[in-house]
Write a protein that holds these residues in place. Structure first.
Motif, PDB file in Angstrom:
ATOM      1  N   VAL A 184       2.089   4.934   3.378  1.00 52.74           N
ATOM      2  CA  VAL A 184       1.868   4.496   4.761  1.00 52.74           C
ATOM      3  C   VAL A 184       3.050   4.816   5.681  1.00 52.74           C
ATOM      4  CG1 VAL A 184       0.246   2.664   4.130  1.00 52.74           C
ATOM      5  CG2 VAL A 184       2.692   2.154   4.249  1.00 52.74           C
ATOM      6  N   MET A 242      -0.887   2.573   8.259  1.00 46.97           N
ATOM      7  CA  MET A 242      -1.689   3.712   8.708  1.00 46.97           C
ATOM      8  C   MET A 242      -3.109   3.203   8.856  1.00 46.97           C
ATOM      9  SD  MET A 242      -0.765   7.130   6.620  1.00 46.97           S
ATOM     10  CE  MET A 242       0.919   7.728   6.515  1.00 46.97           C
ATOM     11  N   ASP A 253      13.282   2.126  -4.207  1.00 45.78           N
ATOM     12  CA  ASP A 253      12.023   2.602  -4.776  1.00 45.78           C
ATOM     13  C   ASP A 253      12.313   3.550  -5.944  1.00 45.78           C
ATOM     14  OD1 ASP A 253       9.585   3.725  -5.372  1.00 45.78           O
ATOM     15  OD2 ASP A 253       9.105   4.317  -3.312  1.00 45.78           O
ATOM     16  N   ALA A 270       5.983  12.954  16.642  1.00 47.36           N
ATOM     17  CA  ALA A 270       6.529  11.943  15.720  1.00 47.36           C
ATOM     18  C   ALA A 270       7.973  11.601  16.097  1.00 47.36           C
ATOM     19  CB  ALA A 270       6.442  12.437  14.283  1.00 47.36           C
ATOM     20  N   PRO A 282       5.718   0.813  -3.248  1.00 43.27           N
ATOM     21  CA  PRO A 282       4.428   0.191  -2.924  1.00 43.27           C
ATOM     22  C   PRO A 282       3.986  -0.743  -4.043  1.00 43.27           C
ATOM     23  CG  PRO A 282       4.095   2.430  -3.696  1.00 43.27           C
ATOM     24  CD  PRO A 282       5.572   2.195  -3.721  1.00 43.27           C
ATOM     25  N   LYS A 291       0.843  -1.182   0.000  1.00 42.82           N
ATOM     26  CA  LYS A 291       0.000   0.000   0.000  1.00 42.82           C
ATOM     27  C   LYS A 291       0.887   1.244   0.000  1.00 42.82           C
ATOM     28  CE  LYS A 291      -3.793   1.667   2.787  1.00 42.82           C
ATOM     29  NZ  LYS A 291      -4.529   2.295   1.720  1.00 42.82           N
ATOM     30  N   GLY A 292       0.475   2.250  -0.760  1.00 44.10           N
ATOM     31  CA  GLY A 292       1.274   3.470  -0.855  1.00 44.10           C
ATOM     32  C   GLY A 292       0.982   4.444   0.283  1.00 44.10           C
TER      33      GLY A 292
HETATM   34  N1  LIG Z   1       3.801  10.589  11.650  1.00 42.60           N
HETATM   35  C1  LIG Z   1       3.393  11.320  10.607  1.00 42.60           C
HETATM   36  N2  LIG Z   1       2.715  12.470  10.809  1.00 42.60           N
HETATM   37  C2  LIG Z   1       2.293  13.227   9.777  1.00 42.60           C
HETATM   38  N3  LIG Z   1       2.506  12.930   8.488  1.00 42.60           N
HETATM   39  C3  LIG Z   1       3.185  11.802   8.204  1.00 42.60           C
HETATM   40  C4  LIG Z   1       3.657  10.941   9.243  1.00 42.60           C
HETATM   41  N4  LIG Z   1       4.305   9.897   8.660  1.00 42.60           N
HETATM   42  C5  LIG Z   1       4.235  10.104   7.321  1.00 42.60           C
HETATM   43  N5  LIG Z   1       3.562  11.245   7.042  1.00 42.60           N
HETATM   44  C6  LIG Z   1       3.294  11.806   5.716  1.00 42.60           C
HETATM   45  O1  LIG Z   1       2.607  10.854   4.940  1.00 42.60           O
HETATM   46  C7  LIG Z   1       3.021  10.901   3.593  1.00 42.60           C
HETATM   47  C8  LIG Z   1       3.482   9.533   3.144  1.00 42.60           C
HETATM   48  O2  LIG Z   1       4.681   9.188   3.846  1.00 42.60           O
HETATM   49  P1  LIG Z   1       5.839   8.357   3.139  1.00 42.60           P
HETATM   50  O3  LIG Z   1       6.273   9.014   1.891  1.00 42.60           O
HETATM   51  O4  LIG Z   1       6.857   8.060   4.175  1.00 42.60           O
HETATM   52  O5  LIG Z   1       5.019   7.041   2.769  1.00 42.60           O
HETATM   53  P2  LIG Z   1       5.483   5.829   1.854  1.00 42.60           P
HETATM   54  O6  LIG Z   1       4.823   4.620   2.395  1.00 42.60           O
HETATM   55  O7  LIG Z   1       6.959   5.787   1.746  1.00 42.60           O
HETATM   56  O8  LIG Z   1       4.855   6.228   0.451  1.00 42.60           O
HETATM   57  P3  LIG Z   1       5.125   5.485  -0.955  1.00 42.60           P
HETATM   58  O9  LIG Z   1       4.274   4.256  -0.921  1.00 42.60           O
HETATM   59  O10 LIG Z   1       4.688   6.467  -1.984  1.00 42.60           O
HETATM   60  O11 LIG Z   1       6.583   5.167  -1.020  1.00 42.60           O
HETATM   61  C9  LIG Z   1       4.121  11.948   3.505  1.00 42.60           C
HETATM   62  O12 LIG Z   1       3.561  13.153   3.049  1.00 42.60           O
HETATM   63  C10 LIG Z   1       4.587  12.076   4.939  1.00 42.60           C
HETATM   64  O13 LIG Z   1       5.094  13.358   5.221  1.00 42.60           O
END
Ligand SMILES: Nc1ncnc2c1ncn2[C@@H]1O[C@H](COP(=O)(O)OP(=O)(O)OP(=O)(O)O)[C@@H](O)[C@H]1O
Ligand SMILES: [Mg+2]
Length: 249
Positions: free
Chosen positions: A13, A146, A40, A233, A125, A10-11
């Motif tokens: 998260v 999430m 990635d 965080a 993802p 899932k994207g």
């Molecule tokens: N604890 C948190 N509080 C607020 N925002 C958050 C928190 N953790 C992540 N985010 C926000 O959520 C969004 C997604 O985070 P992130 O890019 O780390 O996810 P990902 O799983 O790596 O995404 P992808 O699947 O695209 O690689 C980003 O905008 C990030 O800033």
């Protein structure tokens, strides 16, 4: 060296946020030797560390898939294998290759094994060849989740994939599920309770709290520990790494 794949199909998260903050905490707070492997093609972790475009038309993660020696970048006391969109090309080439496809990352990590205590792999993802390579190279996976309506379906999907991958990597373990971007609402508390009761795998005690500082820290390309160490965080990422290390050592 312990290799941890941060993964969920899932994207959005918080895979990259977790990889970045876990890697920098292990290095800067605990003095561990850390390799952050960006696996990635979106290259978000590489963007964060200012090495998305390494000045070449390829990237470290693509070189590993081609069995070449990748360049390594350095920031915040960690070493980085960068990724960018060129990883997709290498991934497609590997997919149609007649040679063995699943062991490129594993073979590279065997070469650098003695240089690091931890390798943290940030994954896309999607189940690309590079993702399968990461699961074949990893000792453990951490699954960021999430809690929203569809999150729990995602957990089942990735757990099924990891279980299947054990045919190729017998020792692969699920270190645990990490609740990210967490807010205490009645819905989240109910979903969390359900997950903790029903899931046969470990759900880390620590929940990573939602905080506006995460987006700001990403904008300024600073680990949370530097940008806003007192934010919810940052506090909970510290607590999570402590919880993780307690069982690891
Ligand atoms: N604890 C948190 N509080 C607020 N925002 C958050 C928190 N953790 C992540 N985010 C926000 O959520 C969004 C997604 O985070 P992130 O890019 O780390 O996810 P990902 O799983 O790596 O995404 P992808 O699947 O695209 O690689 C980003 O905008 C990030 O800033
Ligand atoms: Mg990401």
């Amino acid at each position: 060296m312990k290799t941890i794949a941060i993964i969920n199909l899932k994207g959005g998260v918080a895979k990259s946020t977790t990889a970045i903050n876990m890697a920098t905490l292990l290095a800067e707070k605990y003095g561990k030797r850390v390799l952050l492997y960006d696996n990635d093609p979106q290259g978000n972790a590489s963007q964060f560390f200012g090495c998305y475009d390494g000045g070449e038309d390829t990237c470290g993660a693509a070189e590993v898939l081609r069995n070449d020696i990748p360049l390594r970048w350095g920031k915040h006391r960690i070493d980085i294998i960068n990724a960018n969109i060129s990883l997709l090309e290498a991934d497609n080439a590997l997919r149609v290759s007649t040679e063995r496809q699943d062991n490129r990352i594993k073979e590279y990590l065997q070469v650098v094994e003695s240089e690091f205590d931890y390798c943290i792999i940030d994954n896309p993802p999607a189940l690309l060849m590079c993702t399968i390579n990461a699961l074949c190279a990893a000792d453990e996976v951490i699954i960021p989740v999430m809690l929203d309506n569809w999150a729990l379906d995602g957990v089942e999907t990735i757990i099924a994939q990891v279980e299947e991958l054990k045919a190729l990597n017998e020792g692969l373990q699920i270190a645990g599920i990490l609740l990210t971007n967490y807010r205490k609402t009645p819905e989240n508390e109910a979903a969390e309770k359900w997950l903790r009761e029903k899931c046969e795998y470990r759900v880390f005690e620590t929940q990573i709290r939602r905080s506006d500082k995460v987006t700001a820290a990403t904008y300024y390309k600073e680990p949370l520990e530097k940008y806003s160490p007192r934010s919810a965080a940052a506090v909970t990422y510290r607590k999570f790494v402590k919880e993780y290390l307690k069982d690891d050592e």
